[in-house]
Write a protein that holds these residues in place. Structure first.
Motif, mmCIF file in Angstrom:
data_model
loop_
_atom_site.group_PDB
_atom_site.id
_atom_site.type_symbol
_atom_site.label_atom_id
_atom_site.label_comp_id
_atom_site.label_asym_id
_atom_site.label_seq_id
_atom_site.Cartn_x
_atom_site.Cartn_y
_atom_site.Cartn_z
ATOM 1 N N ARG A 209 0.790 -1.240 0.021
ATOM 2 C CA ARG A 209 0.018 -0.010 -0.092
ATOM 3 C C ARG A 209 0.801 1.370 -0.043
ATOM 4 N N GLY A 210 2.184 1.151 -0.122
ATOM 5 C CA GLY A 210 3.043 2.290 -0.264
ATOM 6 C C GLY A 210 3.540 2.883 1.372
ATOM 7 N N ASN A 211 3.369 2.071 2.069
ATOM 8 C CA ASN A 211 3.684 2.575 3.491
ATOM 9 C C ASN A 211 4.762 2.229 3.968
ATOM 10 N N ASP A 212 5.996 2.648 3.192
ATOM 11 C CA ASP A 212 7.148 2.167 3.260
ATOM 12 C C ASP A 212 8.247 2.920 4.412
ATOM 13 N N ASN A 213 8.334 2.291 5.566
ATOM 14 C CA ASN A 213 9.254 2.979 6.403
ATOM 15 C C ASN A 213 9.903 1.955 7.287
ATOM 16 N N PRO A 214 10.888 2.281 8.176
ATOM 17 C CA PRO A 214 11.868 1.399 8.991
ATOM 18 C C PRO A 214 11.011 0.361 9.462
ATOM 19 N N CYS A 215 10.006 0.827 10.295
ATOM 20 C CA CYS A 215 9.244 -0.035 11.255
ATOM 21 C C CYS A 215 8.540 -1.120 10.322
ATOM 22 N N VAL A 216 7.990 -0.858 9.273
ATOM 23 C CA VAL A 216 7.214 -1.911 8.486
ATOM 24 C C VAL A 216 8.410 -2.951 7.765
ATOM 25 N N ARG A 217 9.451 -2.349 7.544
ATOM 26 C CA ARG A 217 10.546 -3.327 6.826
ATOM 27 C C ARG A 217 11.259 -4.103 7.905
ATOM 28 N N THR A 218 11.107 -3.786 9.177
ATOM 29 C CA THR A 218 11.900 -4.417 10.291
ATOM 30 C C THR A 218 10.799 -5.618 10.729
ATOM 31 N N MET A 219 9.492 -5.207 10.577
ATOM 32 C CA MET A 219 8.320 -6.170 10.661
ATOM 33 C C MET A 219 8.479 -7.368 9.628
ATOM 34 N N LEU A 220 8.661 -6.940 8.519
ATOM 35 C CA LEU A 220 8.860 -8.179 7.618
ATOM 36 C C LEU A 220 10.064 -8.910 7.705
ATOM 37 N N SER A 221 11.005 -8.327 7.862
ATOM 38 C CA SER A 221 12.442 -8.853 8.163
ATOM 39 C C SER A 221 12.697 -9.806 9.127
ATOM 40 N N MET A 222 12.056 -9.467 10.415
ATOM 41 C CA MET A 222 12.181 -10.243 11.347
ATOM 42 C C MET A 222 11.169 -11.420 11.273
ATOM 43 N N ALA A 223 10.122 -11.281 10.925
ATOM 44 C CA ALA A 223 9.256 -12.401 10.418
ATOM 45 C C ALA A 223 9.973 -13.602 9.500
ATOM 46 N N LEU A 224 10.602 -13.098 8.498
ATOM 47 C CA LEU A 224 11.260 -13.965 7.550
ATOM 48 C C LEU A 224 12.494 -14.618 8.117
ATOM 49 N N TRP A 225 13.159 -14.082 8.898
ATOM 50 C CA TRP A 225 14.276 -14.566 9.755
ATOM 51 C C TRP A 225 13.530 -15.749 10.779
ATOM 52 N N MET A 226 12.686 -15.308 11.203
ATOM 53 C CA MET A 226 11.941 -16.416 12.202
ATOM 54 C C MET A 226 11.459 -17.760 11.316
ATOM 55 N N LEU A 227 10.953 -17.387 10.338
ATOM 56 C CA LEU A 227 10.318 -18.502 9.347
ATOM 57 C C LEU A 227 11.488 -19.341 8.739
ATOM 58 N N ILE A 228 12.695 -18.743 8.440
ATOM 59 C CA ILE A 228 13.782 -19.537 7.764
ATOM 60 C C ILE A 228 14.440 -20.421 8.917
ATOM 61 N N ALA A 229 14.139 -20.187 9.921
ATOM 62 C CA ALA A 229 14.768 -20.999 11.097
ATOM 63 C C ALA A 229 13.830 -21.853 11.469
ATOM 64 N N ALA A 230 12.392 -21.299 11.682
ATOM 65 C CA ALA A 230 11.690 -22.485 12.292
ATOM 66 C C ALA A 230 11.031 -23.443 11.315
ATOM 67 N N ALA A 231 10.684 -22.994 10.061
ATOM 68 C CA ALA A 231 9.933 -23.807 9.244
ATOM 69 C C ALA A 231 10.780 -25.196 9.021
ATOM 70 N N PRO A 232 12.047 -25.287 8.663
ATOM 71 C CA PRO A 232 12.744 -26.529 8.798
ATOM 72 C C PRO A 232 12.850 -27.297 9.968
ATOM 73 N N LEU A 233 12.841 -26.431 11.237
ATOM 74 C CA LEU A 233 12.903 -27.087 12.465
ATOM 75 C C LEU A 233 11.418 -27.718 12.701
ATOM 76 N N GLN A 234 10.475 -27.392 12.261
ATOM 77 C CA GLN A 234 9.087 -27.822 12.349
ATOM 78 C C GLN A 234 8.946 -29.061 11.459
ATOM 79 N N ILE A 235 9.565 -29.087 10.322
ATOM 80 C CA ILE A 235 9.422 -30.339 9.767
ATOM 81 C C ILE A 235 10.217 -31.546 10.199
ATOM 82 N N ALA A 236 11.337 -31.315 10.878
ATOM 83 C CA ALA A 236 12.060 -32.242 11.700
ATOM 84 C C ALA A 236 11.425 -32.730 12.910
ATOM 85 N N ILE A 237 10.658 -31.600 13.495
ATOM 86 C CA ILE A 237 9.970 -32.218 14.676
ATOM 87 C C ILE A 237 8.764 -32.891 14.320
ATOM 88 N N GLY A 238 8.146 -32.543 13.073
ATOM 89 C CA GLY A 238 6.794 -33.237 12.866
ATOM 90 C C GLY A 238 7.234 -34.600 12.331
#
Length: 472
Positions: A209-238
């Motif tokens: 929507r064009g709301n590009d600011n450091p807070c929004v970018r940090t939200m997206l960045s932190m979420a993707l760092w979490m996913l790249i760590a957690a998604a493979p781990l969840q598959i192993a746990i499963g």
């Protein structure tokens, strides 16, 4: 009602109410830990982006926490109203475990929640951070006790039956039953992944929507760092959880795989898709990979595991529902892994915030974690049938003596009330998300002069405005 028996309506009612309830605690668990990380980063780096994100997500946390508490109250009452025979049979175990949850986790959360939500400018930074960490710890402790109780129903041990009543003889074995550690890890990781997808989708939506600011970018960045760590781990746990299920609940595992019979000398295939037919005792239109099921579950090319035909028909779960709910969970899990890998590749190429296709995919994947979590929960609970305590007490022997008319009427009341109450709550929470984080936020709305917080929901801006306060 519509041809359903009282037992079926009781199960539908419990499934309906717990489906609502499980969503809110999952987000509570993930957001509480996310807030602890944000505040820790703020104290360490003094970057105002983390402070602003903390205040933004703490408001959403407050609304979600309130809905989780309200939806959870209903679950406790249903044990006595709809499942009284279960309560009289196994209440000596379920009761203390749920009481431990209240005495430890709920008191821990409640004791520090007020400081966390309303004490940013009223207590020292160290005490406030400690309060946030304690709330996050409380959510994890709560999940521990709840899953200990539910896991005992899945893989019961540490008890004796005296005069048709369960008597605990070893609380260590009751709590640390064979499936507990796998289910706790799987559920906790699912909560983190669901929250990361929620946060990431929020960031992607604002960028689109064009709301590009450091807070929004940090939200997206932190979420993707979490996913790249957690998604493979969840598959192993499963995978480990699946092997545990094969050992302790083989009928459930066979239903998950749509595996009806073993052929002499052949390994079991992995069924990708199909339509299990319980009357014909076969999976129609099967799309399968030969021997891969054996390789995954027995670590052998020719290994075999118990098939559905080896169980009496009355001891089998609803194969169609278990088979497809499992595939919804796994399919969404693969999409989540794809999202994480795509994000990592774009980050490496320096295009993380500029790819419109990726941002749209991230926004659409926002609810995927919660849908996968619910599908996994259906797999677990429906796959346990026809037992409420696996191998010990059948579900049909646990239900209260209510008529189908009574169960149908209360189910309708629940449906109307839940969609009204929680529909409004979810809409309000999404409205807060759509506003986006504001730069240079100070105290939260509820901390402003003239506002005395009375409940967690007071931390949300709408509640503050109703007390004649307007954020400056």
């Amino acid at each position: 009602m519509l041809g359903f028996t009282a037992l079926e309506l009781a199960r539908i009612q419990f499934g309906f109410t717990i489906s609502f309830h499980i969503v809110f605690p999952a987000i509570t668990i993930g957001l509480a830990s996310y807030l602890a990380v944000l505040e820790g980063l703020w104290l360490w780096r003094k970057d105002p982006v983390y402070r602003d994100l903390y205040h933004f997500w703490s408001r959403i946390f407050a609304v979600n926490f309130a809905m989780g508490v309200v939806s959870g109250l209903v679950m406790a009452y249903q044990f006595g109203t709809n499942w009284s025979h279960y309560s009289s049979f196994a209440g000596s175990i379920t009761g203390p475990l749920l009481a431990y949850e209240v005495l430890t986790a709920f008191f821990l959360e409640a004791g520090f929640l007020g400081v966390m939500l309303f004490g940013w400018n009223k207590v020292g930074s160290g005490l406030h951070f400690f309060s946030t960490v304690m709330v996050a710890l409380g959510t994890l402790v709560s999940a521990t006790w709840i899953l200990a109780s539910n896991s005992w129903m899945q893989t019961p041990q540490g008890f004796e039956i005296v005069d048709n009543v369960v008597v605990p003889v070893n609380w260590f074995e009751v709590i640390f039953n064979p499936s507990f550690s796998y289910r706790l890890a799987h559920m906790t990781m699912a909560a983190f992944i669901s929250t990361a997808l929620f946060v990431g989708a929020s960031g992607a939506w604002h960028l689109l929507r064009g709301n590009d600011n450091p807070c929004v970018r940090t939200m997206l960045s932190m979420a993707l760092w979490m996913l790249i760590a957690a998604a493979p781990l969840q598959i192993a746990i499963g995978d480990m959880h699946g092997l545990n299920t094969l050992e302790h609940q083989p009928a459930k595992l066979a239903a998950m795989e749509g595996h009806w019979e073993n052929k002499p000398g052949e390994g079991a295939p992995l069924l990708l898709f199909g339509w299990p037919d319980m009357q014909a005792e076969a999976t129609r239109y099967a799309v399968e990979v030969p021997r891969l099921g054996s390789l995954i579950l027995t670590r052998s090319w020719d290994g075999q595991y118990r098939a559905l035909k080896e169980f009496a028909p009355q001891d089998r779960p609803n194969v169609l529902l278990v088979f497809w709910s499992f595939r919804v969970m796994v399919g969404l899990g693969m999409l989540i892994l794809l999202l994480a890998l795509w994000g990592a590749w774009l980050r490496w190429r320096g295009r993380l915030y500029g790819s419109q296709a990726f941002l749209r995919f991230t926004a659409w994947m926002g609810p995927a974690g919660l849908i996968a979590l619910l599908a996994g929960w259906f797999t677990t609970e429906v796959g346990r049938q026809p037992w409420i305590v696996y191998g010990v007490l059948r579900t049909q022997d646990a239900v209260s003596n209510h008529s189908a008319q009574v169960m149908g009427a209360t189910l309708i009341v629940f449906i109307v009330a839940y969609f009204a109450v929680f529909g409004i709550g979810v809409r309000y929470m999404l409205k807060l998300v759509s506003q986006g984080p504001q730069a240079h936020e100070g105290a939260s709305d509820a901390e402003a002069p003239g506002h005395r917080p009375a409940r967690p929901l007071s931390a949300a801006p709408g509640a503050a405005s109703r007390t004649h306060h307007q954020e400056g």
